[in-house]
Scaffold this motif. Sequence first.
Motif, PDB file in Angstrom:
ATOM      1  N   SER A 179       1.860  -9.314  -6.984  1.00 36.49           N
ATOM      2  CA  SER A 179       2.204  -8.501  -5.826  1.00 36.49           C
ATOM      3  C   SER A 179       3.209  -7.413  -6.195  1.00 36.49           C
ATOM      4  O   SER A 179       4.038  -7.583  -7.093  1.00 36.49           O
ATOM      5  N   LEU A 180       3.129  -6.292  -5.473  1.00 31.74           N
ATOM      6  CA  LEU A 180       4.106  -5.217  -5.618  1.00 31.74           C
ATOM      7  C   LEU A 180       5.117  -5.256  -4.481  1.00 31.74           C
ATOM      8  O   LEU A 180       5.610  -4.212  -4.056  1.00 31.74           O
ATOM      9  N   ARG A 181       5.407  -6.425  -3.991  1.00 31.57           N
ATOM     10  CA  ARG A 181       6.371  -6.559  -2.898  1.00 31.57           C
ATOM     11  C   ARG A 181       7.704  -5.950  -3.324  1.00 31.57           C
ATOM     12  O   ARG A 181       8.157  -6.100  -4.439  1.00 31.57           O
ATOM     13  N   GLY A 182       8.272  -5.250  -2.436  1.00 32.52           N
ATOM     14  CA  GLY A 182       9.544  -4.596  -2.719  1.00 32.52           C
ATOM     15  C   GLY A 182       9.418  -3.134  -3.079  1.00 32.52           C
ATOM     16  O   GLY A 182      10.418  -2.407  -3.073  1.00 32.52           O
ATOM     17  N   LEU A 183       8.206  -2.655  -3.387  1.00 32.80           N
ATOM     18  CA  LEU A 183       8.046  -1.262  -3.778  1.00 32.80           C
ATOM     19  C   LEU A 183       8.394  -0.305  -2.638  1.00 32.80           C
ATOM     20  O   LEU A 183       9.124   0.671  -2.864  1.00 32.80           O
ATOM     21  N   PRO A 184       7.888  -0.510  -1.410  1.00 32.48           N
ATOM     22  CA  PRO A 184       8.278   0.421  -0.335  1.00 32.48           C
ATOM     23  C   PRO A 184       9.780   0.496  -0.128  1.00 32.48           C
ATOM     24  O   PRO A 184      10.327   1.577   0.108  1.00 32.48           O
ATOM     25  N   SER A 185      10.470  -0.647  -0.231  1.00 34.83           N
ATOM     26  CA  SER A 185      11.921  -0.611  -0.051  1.00 34.83           C
ATOM     27  C   SER A 185      12.612   0.134  -1.192  1.00 34.83           C
ATOM     28  O   SER A 185      13.621   0.819  -0.984  1.00 34.83           O
ATOM     29  N   THR A 237      -7.797  -2.539  -2.098  1.00 36.56           N
ATOM     30  CA  THR A 237      -8.442  -1.298  -1.699  1.00 36.56           C
ATOM     31  C   THR A 237      -7.432  -0.505  -0.886  1.00 36.56           C
ATOM     32  O   THR A 237      -7.113  -0.855   0.252  1.00 36.56           O
ATOM     33  N   GLN A 238      -6.916   0.569  -1.483  1.00 35.88           N
ATOM     34  CA  GLN A 238      -5.874   1.334  -0.815  1.00 35.88           C
ATOM     35  C   GLN A 238      -6.454   2.309   0.206  1.00 35.88           C
ATOM     36  O   GLN A 238      -5.970   2.422   1.315  1.00 35.88           O
ATOM     37  N   PHE A 239      -7.500   3.028  -0.161  1.00 35.34           N
ATOM     38  CA  PHE A 239      -8.029   4.065   0.711  1.00 35.34           C
ATOM     39  C   PHE A 239      -9.092   3.471   1.638  1.00 35.34           C
ATOM     40  O   PHE A 239     -10.176   3.091   1.211  1.00 35.34           O
ATOM     41  N   THR A 240      -8.757   3.426   2.916  1.00 40.13           N
ATOM     42  CA  THR A 240      -9.686   3.018   3.966  1.00 40.13           C
ATOM     43  C   THR A 240      -9.768   4.150   4.975  1.00 40.13           C
ATOM     44  O   THR A 240      -9.079   5.178   4.861  1.00 40.13           O
ATOM     45  N   ASP A 241     -10.607   3.966   5.996  1.00 47.89           N
ATOM     46  CA  ASP A 241     -10.694   4.981   7.050  1.00 47.89           C
ATOM     47  C   ASP A 241      -9.344   5.187   7.724  1.00 47.89           C
ATOM     48  O   ASP A 241      -9.000   6.299   8.125  1.00 47.89           O
ATOM     49  N   ALA A 242      -8.557   4.113   7.821  1.00 49.77           N
ATOM     50  CA  ALA A 242      -7.235   4.238   8.451  1.00 49.77           C
ATOM     51  C   ALA A 242      -6.318   5.144   7.629  1.00 49.77           C
ATOM     52  O   ALA A 242      -5.551   5.937   8.175  1.00 49.77           O
ATOM     53  N   VAL A 243      -6.407   5.030   6.302  1.00 50.11           N
ATOM     54  CA  VAL A 243      -5.566   5.874   5.444  1.00 50.11           C
ATOM     55  C   VAL A 243      -5.998   7.331   5.559  1.00 50.11           C
ATOM     56  O   VAL A 243      -5.152   8.237   5.681  1.00 50.11           O
ATOM     57  N   TRP A 244      -7.305   7.588   5.514  1.00 51.37           N
ATOM     58  CA  TRP A 244      -7.776   8.966   5.669  1.00 51.37           C
ATOM     59  C   TRP A 244      -7.345   9.535   7.024  1.00 51.37           C
ATOM     60  O   TRP A 244      -6.989  10.712   7.131  1.00 51.37           O
ATOM     61  N   GLY A 245      -7.385   8.679   8.059  1.00 51.99           N
ATOM     62  CA  GLY A 245      -6.935   9.148   9.364  1.00 51.99           C
ATOM     63  C   GLY A 245      -5.462   9.485   9.386  1.00 51.99           C
ATOM     64  O   GLY A 245      -5.044  10.460  10.015  1.00 51.99           O
ATOM     65  N   SER A 246      -4.647   8.695   8.678  1.00 43.63           N
ATOM     66  CA  SER A 246      -3.212   8.982   8.634  1.00 43.63           C
ATOM     67  C   SER A 246      -2.900  10.245   7.838  1.00 43.63           C
ATOM     68  O   SER A 246      -1.847  10.849   8.017  1.00 43.63           O
ATOM     69  N   LEU A 247      -3.799  10.632   6.937  1.00 38.66           N
ATOM     70  CA  LEU A 247      -3.619  11.852   6.151  1.00 38.66           C
ATOM     71  C   LEU A 247      -4.140  13.093   6.864  1.00 38.66           C
ATOM     72  O   LEU A 247      -3.901  14.221   6.407  1.00 38.66           O
ATOM     73  N   THR A 248      -4.890  12.916   7.944  1.00 43.31           N
ATOM     74  CA  THR A 248      -5.422  14.049   8.700  1.00 43.31           C
ATOM     75  C   THR A 248      -4.263  14.765   9.380  1.00 43.31           C
ATOM     76  O   THR A 248      -3.503  14.170  10.147  1.00 43.31           O
ATOM     77  N   ASP A 308      -2.876  -3.514  -0.165  1.00 36.00           N
ATOM     78  CA  ASP A 308      -3.867  -3.240   0.861  1.00 36.00           C
ATOM     79  C   ASP A 308      -3.488  -1.918   1.525  1.00 36.00           C
ATOM     80  O   ASP A 308      -2.482  -1.285   1.183  1.00 36.00           O
ATOM     81  N   ASP A 309      -4.301  -1.472   2.491  1.00 35.17           N
ATOM     82  CA  ASP A 309      -4.071  -0.152   3.077  1.00 35.17           C
ATOM     83  C   ASP A 309      -2.772  -0.085   3.863  1.00 35.17           C
ATOM     84  O   ASP A 309      -2.094   0.948   3.901  1.00 35.17           O
ATOM     85  N   THR A 310      -2.364  -1.203   4.487  1.00 35.87           N
ATOM     86  CA  THR A 310      -1.120  -1.211   5.255  1.00 35.87           C
ATOM     87  C   THR A 310       0.092  -1.010   4.343  1.00 35.87           C
ATOM     88  O   THR A 310       0.990  -0.203   4.628  1.00 35.87           O
ATOM     89  N   GLN A 311       0.139  -1.743   3.219  1.00 36.59           N
ATOM     90  CA  GLN A 311       1.239  -1.588   2.279  1.00 36.59           C
ATOM     91  C   GLN A 311       1.229  -0.187   1.661  1.00 36.59           C
ATOM     92  O   GLN A 311       2.286   0.401   1.403  1.00 36.59           O
ATOM     93  N   PHE A 312       0.030   0.331   1.419  1.00 38.24           N
ATOM     94  CA  PHE A 312      -0.092   1.658   0.828  1.00 38.24           C
ATOM     95  C   PHE A 312       0.463   2.718   1.768  1.00 38.24           C
ATOM     96  O   PHE A 312       1.224   3.607   1.359  1.00 38.24           O
ATOM     97  N   MET A 313       0.100   2.639   3.048  1.00 37.19           N
ATOM     98  CA  MET A 313       0.609   3.615   4.012  1.00 37.19           C
ATOM     99  C   MET A 313       2.114   3.472   4.190  1.00 37.19           C
ATOM    100  O   MET A 313       2.821   4.466   4.398  1.00 37.19           O
ATOM    101  N   ALA A 314       2.626   2.244   4.091  1.00 34.89           N
ATOM    102  CA  ALA A 314       4.070   2.049   4.190  1.00 34.89           C
ATOM    103  C   ALA A 314       4.791   2.756   3.048  1.00 34.89           C
ATOM    104  O   ALA A 314       5.885   3.312   3.241  1.00 34.89           O
ATOM    105  N   SER A 315       4.192   2.744   1.857  1.00 31.19           N
ATOM    106  CA  SER A 315       4.790   3.451   0.713  1.00 31.19           C
ATOM    107  C   SER A 315       4.705   4.958   0.902  1.00 31.19           C
ATOM    108  O   SER A 315       5.662   5.694   0.622  1.00 31.19           O
ATOM    109  N   LEU A 316       3.555   5.457   1.380  1.00 29.71           N
ATOM    110  CA  LEU A 316       3.412   6.906   1.591  1.00 29.71           C
ATOM    111  C   LEU A 316       4.368   7.417   2.657  1.00 29.71           C
ATOM    112  O   LEU A 316       4.833   8.564   2.589  1.00 29.71           O
ATOM    113  N   THR A 317       4.679   6.581   3.630  1.00 29.56           N
ATOM    114  CA  THR A 317       5.601   6.992   4.680  1.00 29.56           C
ATOM    115  C   THR A 317       6.970   7.350   4.113  1.00 29.56           C
ATOM    116  O   THR A 317       7.659   8.242   4.629  1.00 29.56           O
ATOM    117  N   GLU A 318       7.345   6.681   3.013  1.00 29.52           N
ATOM    118  CA  GLU A 318       8.651   6.921   2.399  1.00 29.52           C
ATOM    119  C   GLU A 318       8.626   8.076   1.405  1.00 29.52           C
ATOM    120  O   GLU A 318       9.632   8.342   0.747  1.00 29.52           O
TER     121      GLU A 318
END
Length: 576
Positions: free
Chosen positions: A400-406, A452-463, A426-436
């Motif tokens: 796990s990459l736990r702790g990376l967003p922090s 799998t980092q890139f999902t439809d949710a990630v593409w939507g957050s990048l729109t 996963d996509d949730t952890q990935f978006m949490a990192s991009l937010t920072e």
Amino acid sequence: MSQVNVASELAERPATQCPDCARTHSLRTLIPSPFQCIIARELMPTASETAAIREFVLETDAEIARRERDINRPRCEVVELRRRAEQHKAILAPIRRVPPEILAEIFLQLADIERFWGRSHNYYNDGEIFEKEYLTRPSLRTAPLIFGQISRKWRAVALSIPSLWNRISLKCTDKKMENNISLCNMWLKRSGALPLFFQFHRLIYFPSDVVSPKLVDDYRVLLRTILPHAKRWRSVDLENFPASSYKVLHDLLPNSVLVLEALSVRYDSREQPALVSTPWAGLHIAPKLRLLDFSSIRGAEIIVGGERPTFPWSQLTHIDVGDCSAYDCLRILGQALTAVACKFAVKHPSPLQHPPVSHSGLRTFKLKYDGDVFLLWSCLTCPLLSTLAIEKQVFSSNISLRGLPSFIARSGATIENFTLDSSSFDDTQFMASLTEMPRLRRLCVLEHGTGTQFTDAVWGSLTSNSPSPLVPDLESLRLEGATGFSHKSVVRMLESRVRTADSPADFVPKLKVVSITIFRNMSQSALSRLMEFEKFGLEIGVDVYSYNEEEEDGSEASDAESESEADGEESDEEDV
């Protein structure tokens, strides 16, 4: 008169194209053979005719031999005349009037061009002198040896330029060590008193756990060849030398290496790291050393902050070490406060806790991990970090990459380049990192791991027209894997970040480059829809690896159906 002499009577003809040599010259036709009627009608000759034919053949062969002897002399004369003409043309060649100092500058420029085309920027890429070059064995067809093959003058000029010979690059093969040592001696003798750059890479075709004593001795001889010139070392790059061969450094490495700026030592993982690294312990008296590249520091008894550190960590600006733990990384970073670029390969667990480390100068941080790195993310802070690259061993366990967003949040919003390779995110952890990382400009994701980092949710957050879009300054996106989303989500994201006919007049696009490699089926119509963004100035490349072409339409159709149900859109074909 004999039949051959009769056949030698020649008749002159005007110049025409010869059917044998295809050249234009005057043909002299031989008188036809007196036995032509027998040849043409394929008749059986009588006894008297047979005897006459045999005599004719012997006389013809003798005439051929005589004429060939007569031809040889003019041929040799033509060769000599051509050689003479070339020699006299060379005297008049403009290059002979070039002064030696100008010729020397030409040689240096040609040698630099060859080095430039063979150069590969390593991960530092800061415009400094620490650039690696692809190794090619010295050749008579390349600089600098080619300059000595033209004339005595060129050879004398080449030998008078020490800067042509102070860079020694060798691909070492175990069966040609004598040649390697001879070439090394040649370069050293011609390098004058200039600083030296060494690149010795041993090629291992058939790896073996057993290294013969003779092979160890051969590489010790090569090291002994360069050790007397240690005070002139500026860059040393050694790869795959037998570990035992480094023992020669204990006796011959001088106490001070005053001009050394870069040291790179990489070796087979089956070797004992201590045998390789410990002999270099004297390099704490290398005041100009800035780059250190060691493939393994495990078992090297590294001491940081003590009275006799193994390496001068406090003065290093570029560090690349492997086979370490997260604890080792923190110890090094806590001492190497002048470092601007670091790369670590973590393979071992951390047995101890470590106090927090704040590194105020680090700008590039790359991590390849095959072990737990949570200690690193929980203790490290890098407020000026601009480039972050994280890679997990593909065949390693699910770590796990736990702790990376922090870690990213604690370091601050300065990261502009982010690479994530084979992660379990996963996509949730990935978006949490991009937010920072709101200042992110270049994003590279290689989905070779279990996540799998890139999902439809990630593409939507990048729109960009979505509420609070992520990474608004994104300029470059590279994605490899791409198995967890529909192409329509990509289209919507690109439409929001590329200036199209429907874009507002004051819209200034920032996205310039998109590269997507897809390991699943995609219809041709969907691919064409993505490639249409080229006409709007986007540099886009899409590679599709379809492993099951029979299901290609079905996979895209299912994507279209699911999106139509969710958004009330038209069918996939109508949309494209």
